[in-house]
Design a protein around this motif. Structure first.
Motif, short mmCIF file in Angstrom:
data_model
loop_
_atom_site.label_atom_id
_atom_site.label_comp_id
_atom_site.label_asym_id
_atom_site.label_seq_id
_atom_site.Cartn_x
_atom_site.Cartn_y
_atom_site.Cartn_z
N ALA B 154 -4.04 4.97 -4.64
CA ALA B 154 -4.43 3.60 -4.96
C ALA B 154 -4.61 2.78 -3.69
CB ALA B 154 -3.38 2.95 -5.86
N ILE B 157 -7.89 3.91 -1.99
CA ILE B 157 -9.10 3.48 -2.68
C ILE B 157 -9.32 1.98 -2.51
CG2 ILE B 157 -10.13 3.21 -4.97
CD1 ILE B 157 -8.85 5.80 -5.75
N ALA B 158 -8.24 1.21 -2.60
CA ALA B 158 -8.41 -0.24 -2.59
C ALA B 158 -8.42 -0.82 -1.19
CB ALA B 158 -7.28 -0.89 -3.41
N MET B 159 -8.26 0.02 -0.16
CA MET B 159 -8.17 -0.50 1.20
C MET B 159 -9.44 -1.23 1.61
SD MET B 159 -6.47 1.47 4.39
CE MET B 159 -7.09 2.98 3.77
N GLN B 160 -9.26 -2.30 2.36
CA GLN B 160 -10.41 -3.08 2.78
C GLN B 160 -11.14 -2.35 3.90
OE1 GLN B 160 -9.07 -6.93 2.79
NE2 GLN B 160 -11.01 -7.92 3.24
N GLU B 161 -12.44 -2.19 3.76
CA GLU B 161 -13.18 -1.47 4.78
C GLU B 161 -13.70 -2.42 5.84
OE1 GLU B 161 -16.09 0.78 2.74
OE2 GLU B 161 -14.60 2.17 1.97
#
Lengths: 108, 166
Positions: B154, B157-161
């Protein structure tokens, strides 16, 4: 482990769980927002847990597999919610919407 | 007395569930979900499994609903209200849910449940703990692995790019 008479028949618990499950199915099929679909899935998971626990305490008290199952359902549901929300967040950032009918890239 | 308590709890569960699928405002739907899940904890108390009731309160009443509310907040759902579903879609969902319910209820009342003699057995904390850590130890460890993988997944996936902002 003590047995006590229960004035509520087993059927009432099963019917309650059936109602909850059907409401969850209705929610999954009719809601647009992905977060609300996840909430409806939670309702269905809880309906299944009620069913398993009811059968465990009424009919199989020596083994009580149903209760163990309910514990695992709760664990998996927690993992599922965390992962589903991460995916929804990613989709929202890429496409600006969390409505499942607007995410139609795979449709042709 | 027990029957009255069951009716109350069942009413809370069902009204909450209906609120989840009907409420126009998504935040209200999440609050209805909390009510419904707390009602399910009451059902566990009636089934004499206090351990599950406590777990339900902690995991669902605390963690899951907070996560859901956070997701609602981060997807700015409160600015755009949920549009009403298409009539055809709603009708199909109603048919599916209603048909399923009718099937379940006829099934329940046409079946004789063997070994149901009208008594329930309350299973205490010690027994559940023993079973969980002896007989079900391997599934228990696998479940903890699943939780760890889901947590890391999770976050990834949710990490800020790079160059991305909310």
């Amino acid at each position: 482990m003590t047995s006590v008479p229960q004035e509520i028949p087993l059927e009432q618990f099963i019917v309650l769980s059936a109602i909850l499950f059907s409401i969850g199915v209705y929610g999954v099929l009719s809601r647009r927002n992905a977060v609300l679909v996840v909430m409806s899935v939670e309702l269905m998971l809880n309906a299944v847990s009620i069913n398993m626990v009811a059968f465990a305490v009424y009919t199989a008290p020596t083994l009580f597999v149903g209760i163990i199952f309910a514990i695992f359902i709760i664990t998996i549901a927690a993992a599922e919610v965390g992962l589903a929300l991460a995916v929804i967040l990613r989709v929202f950032r890429n496409r600006g919407t969390a409505n499942i009918d607007e995410i139609d890239t795979l449709k042709w | 007395m027990t029957q009255a308590f069951f009716d109350l709890v069942a009413a809370v569960v069902i009204v909450g569930a209906l609120g989840v699928v009907m409420a126009r405002s998504t935040v209200y739907a999440a609050l209805f979900l909390i009510a419904s899940l707390l009602g399910v904890a009451g059902v566990y108390v009636l089934l004499a499994t206090e351990f599950l009731a406590l777990v339900q309160l902690l995991i669902y009443g605390g963690a899951v609903t907070v996560l859901l509310l956070f997701a609602l907040m981060l997807t700015h759902v409160r600015d755009l209200r949920e549009r009403a579903p298409e009539p055809a879609q709603r009708l199909g969902a109603l048919l599916a849910g209603g048909g399923l319910l009718a099937g379940f209820i006829t099934m329940v009342y046409r079946t004789r449940w063997p070994r149901d003699n009208g008594t329930i057995t309350s299973i205490d904390f010690n027994t559940i703990g023993n079973a969980l850590f002896n007989r079900w130890a391997v599934p228990f460890e696998i479940a903890s692995g699943v939780l760890l993988v889901a947590l890391v997944g999770a976050v990834v996936i949710a990490m800020q790019e790079e160059g991305e902002h909310l």
